[in-house]
Enzyme design. Structure first.
Site, short mmCIF file in Angstrom:
data_model
loop_
_atom_site.label_atom_id
_atom_site.label_comp_id
_atom_site.label_asym_id
_atom_site.label_seq_id
_atom_site.Cartn_x
_atom_site.Cartn_y
_atom_site.Cartn_z
N ASP A 1 -5.36 14.72 15.19
CA ASP A 1 -5.45 13.42 15.85
C ASP A 1 -6.61 13.41 16.83
OD1 ASP A 1 -3.41 10.94 16.40
OD2 ASP A 1 -4.58 11.51 18.17
N ASN B 1 -11.96 2.44 18.46
CA ASN B 1 -11.35 2.63 19.79
C ASN B 1 -12.08 3.57 20.73
OD1 ASN B 1 -8.97 0.97 19.39
ND2 ASN B 1 -8.38 2.50 17.87
N GLU C 1 -7.97 -4.13 5.66
CA GLU C 1 -7.96 -3.98 4.21
C GLU C 1 -6.93 -4.91 3.56
OE1 GLU C 1 -7.58 0.07 5.44
OE2 GLU C 1 -8.72 0.72 3.69
N LEU D 1 -14.26 5.38 10.50
CA LEU D 1 -13.89 6.65 11.13
C LEU D 1 -12.43 6.60 11.56
CD1 LEU D 1 -17.07 6.97 13.43
CD2 LEU D 1 -16.80 7.73 11.06
N GLY E 1 -13.51 4.94 15.21
CA GLY E 1 -14.73 4.12 15.36
C GLY E 1 -14.49 2.85 16.15
N HIS F 1 -12.39 4.43 0.28
CA HIS F 1 -12.41 3.49 1.42
C HIS F 1 -13.21 2.24 1.07
CE1 HIS F 1 -11.86 6.83 4.71
NE2 HIS F 1 -10.70 6.37 4.29
N GLY G 1 -9.67 3.87 13.17
CA GLY G 1 -9.02 4.14 14.47
C GLY G 1 -9.95 4.77 15.49
N ARG H 1 -2.91 -1.85 -3.33
CA ARG H 1 -4.06 -0.97 -3.15
C ARG H 1 -3.93 0.15 -4.17
NH1 ARG H 1 -4.90 3.60 0.98
NH2 ARG H 1 -7.10 4.07 0.69
N ARG I 1 -9.28 17.16 6.76
CA ARG I 1 -10.19 17.49 5.66
C ARG I 1 -11.52 17.99 6.21
NH1 ARG I 1 -9.59 11.88 2.59
NH2 ARG I 1 -7.97 11.45 4.11
N ASN J 1 0.87 -1.18 0.00
CA ASN J 1 0.00 0.00 0.00
C ASN J 1 0.91 1.24 0.00
OD1 ASN J 1 -1.81 2.04 0.49
ND2 ASN J 1 -2.68 1.14 2.35
P1 ADP Z 1 -5.78 5.93 8.92
O1 ADP Z 1 -6.98 6.50 8.21
O2 ADP Z 1 -4.53 6.72 8.75
O3 ADP Z 1 -5.61 4.43 8.74
P2 ADP Z 1 -6.65 5.21 11.55
O4 ADP Z 1 -7.78 4.37 11.10
O5 ADP Z 1 -5.48 4.53 12.18
O6 ADP Z 1 -6.13 6.17 10.42
O7 ADP Z 1 -7.25 6.29 12.58
C1 ADP Z 1 -6.45 7.27 13.14
C2 ADP Z 1 -7.32 8.05 14.11
O8 ADP Z 1 -7.79 7.17 15.15
C3 ADP Z 1 -6.57 9.18 14.79
O9 ADP Z 1 -7.37 10.35 14.78
C4 ADP Z 1 -6.40 8.66 16.22
O10 ADP Z 1 -6.35 9.68 17.17
C5 ADP Z 1 -7.66 7.85 16.38
N1 ADP Z 1 -7.54 6.91 17.49
C6 ADP Z 1 -6.68 5.88 17.63
N2 ADP Z 1 -6.84 5.29 18.84
C7 ADP Z 1 -7.80 5.98 19.49
C8 ADP Z 1 -8.42 5.88 20.78
N3 ADP Z 1 -8.08 4.95 21.65
N4 ADP Z 1 -9.39 6.78 21.08
C9 ADP Z 1 -9.75 7.74 20.21
N5 ADP Z 1 -9.21 7.88 18.99
C10 ADP Z 1 -8.24 7.02 18.63
#
Ligand code: ADP
Length: 397
Positions: A280, A332, A380, A207, A330, A180, A328, A91, A239, A7
């Site tokens: 973040d 966590n 993915e 998300l 959605g 996505h 990340g 990808r 964005r 990727n």
């Molecule tokens: P990408 O689209 O780069 O693959 P990810 O799916 O890894 O990104 O998502 C990154 C986002 O997830 C970041 O905004 C990060 O802060 C958030 N994130 C990761 N872990 C947590 C958590 N435990 N609680 C809240 N947000 C989180």
């Protein structure tokens, strides 16, 4: 059957090597900062890993470093000889109208992906650089392109067309493509298994740093929040997601150059723009909890926009079998899931607070919920590996 998944992002290469199954990788890693001052290589095989600075000026050198690590590092390395790799799955972000499924890469595929670069100038050229590097360095492996847009080939015209002059669509390809798609397809297939329903009606929410929602009717995408580019829709890390297009001419007429407007919408908007702190989510949420009003607004706006799309898509897929959270954020953040889902009991969405706070792939809805609510960590790469293995097998048989 060793299959390598690559990727290539705008300055990084993520990769995973699969062997016995297309679910559990044998090895994987990332090379970051390609073309920058201090590129780094993180590599893991089994329970061993290394992290090192590395001389990598371009994608070819990056892929060469990956192949070297896979065949030469670890005890024993995951493969003895790079020539054992039978397939390389890439990808590819934009497949335009042309690619509705994964394909074996040949010269004509490369030319077509190249011609779509105007629609994805940050992504397709990087993806193609990875394709070319793999063809050169692993000449015996079958290359496969897995498109992020392909899952949306089932969108009906009323969902993918914008209400703009017809010639914009004809002459400039102005329509919604969706992105996505690899993740939304993975989530759909996984939800179908968990719900024991072969063709479920779903709303899938990816998300992460990028964020998108997708409406799935009978297992097929019927609408999505991302548009002609991955800028439309939800609030993302940097964005903006949806804005009134008139904002653009208002700013142009006020004297802002197009480059600055683009930067504002793509790189300085989203959670970063609203909070002024960070793209973040975790950091922004920490500041919100500590009482920062801009950070709190960013979190609320993020959740509000997701709710807007959730409502719109629930209508399209009624009766809905499941709502799926991934990415990340959605996966966590139980807090953001709570914000998004609160007050929706009358729509049949009832969260079980303890399940919401637990971890891993699971159902988080209460028994009384008429719609299942699931958290599914997306994967993915395993989907790319599966498509690659399938096309390699078809070739060989
Ligand atoms: P990408 O689209 O780069 O693959 P990810 O799916 O890894 O990104 O998502 C990154 C986002 O997830 C970041 O905004 C990060 O802060 C958030 N994130 C990761 N872990 C947590 C958590 N435990 N609680 C809240 N947000 C989180």
């Amino acid at each position: 059957m060793p299959v390598l998944v690559i990727n290539c992002g705008s300055s990084s290469i993520k990769y995973k090597l699969y062997g016995r199954t297309m679910e559990d990788p044998l090895a994987g890693g990332i090379i970051e900062g390609i073309g920058g001052e201090r590129p780094r290589h993180l590599h893991a095989a089994g329970d061993q890993e290394f992290e090192a600075e590395i001389e990598v000026g371009d994608y070819r050198q990056g892929v060469a470093a990956i192949v070297k690590a896979l065949a030469g590092w670890g005890s024993p390395p995951p493969i003895g000889d790079p020539a054992e790799i039978v397939g390389v799955g890439h990808r590819v972000v934009h497949g335009g109208d042309r690619f509705s499924e994964s394909v074996v890469i040949d010269r004509s595929v490369i030319a077509e992906v190249e011609s779509l670069s105007t629609l994805a100038p940050l992504h397709n050229p990087a993806n193609l650089a990875g394709v070319r590097a793999a063809r050169e360095l692993l000449p015996r492996a079958v290359g496969v392109a897995v498109f992020d847009t392909a899952f949306f080939s089932t969108l009906p015209p009323h969902a993918y067309r914008y209400a703009v002059p017809e010639r914009w669509w004809r002459d400039f390809g102005v329509r919604r493509y969706g992105f996505h798609g690899i993740s939304h397809r993975y989530l759909t297939e996984r939800a179908a298994r968990l719900l024991e329903h072969p063709r479920p009606n779903l709303v899938t929410l990816h998300l992460g740093a990028g964020a998108s929602a997708c409406a799935i009717r009978e297992g097929k995408a019927v609408d999505t929040s991302m548009g002609m580019t991955p800028l439309e829709g939800l609030v993302m890390g940097t964005r903006s997601g949806d804005v009134d297009p008139a904002v653009v001419f208002h700013l142009m007429e006020a004297g802002l150059p197009a480059s600055e407007i683009r930067r504002g919408l793509q790189r300085e908007g989203g959670l970063l723009g609203l909070s002024g702190i960070s793209p973040d989510f975790r950091r922004v949420a920490d500041h919100a909890r500590a009482g920062d009003p801009s950070a709190a607004l960013a979190v609320e706006t993020f959740a509000h926009r997701v709710r807007r799309y959730l409502g719109a898509f629930l209508v399209q897929v009624a009766p809905c079998d499941g709502v799926v959270f991934s990415g990340g954020i959605g996966e966590n953040s139980h807090e953001v899931r709570h914000l998004i889902l609160s007050g929706l009991e009358t729509l049949g969405l009832v969260v079980d607070p303890a399940r919401n706070r637990a971890e891993g792939e699971r159902r988080i809805s209460a028994e009384v919920s008429s719609v299942d609510i699931l958290v599914i960590p997306t994967d993915e790469e395993s989907l790319i590996a599966r498509d690659t293995a399938r096309l390699v097998n078809e070739r060989m048989s």
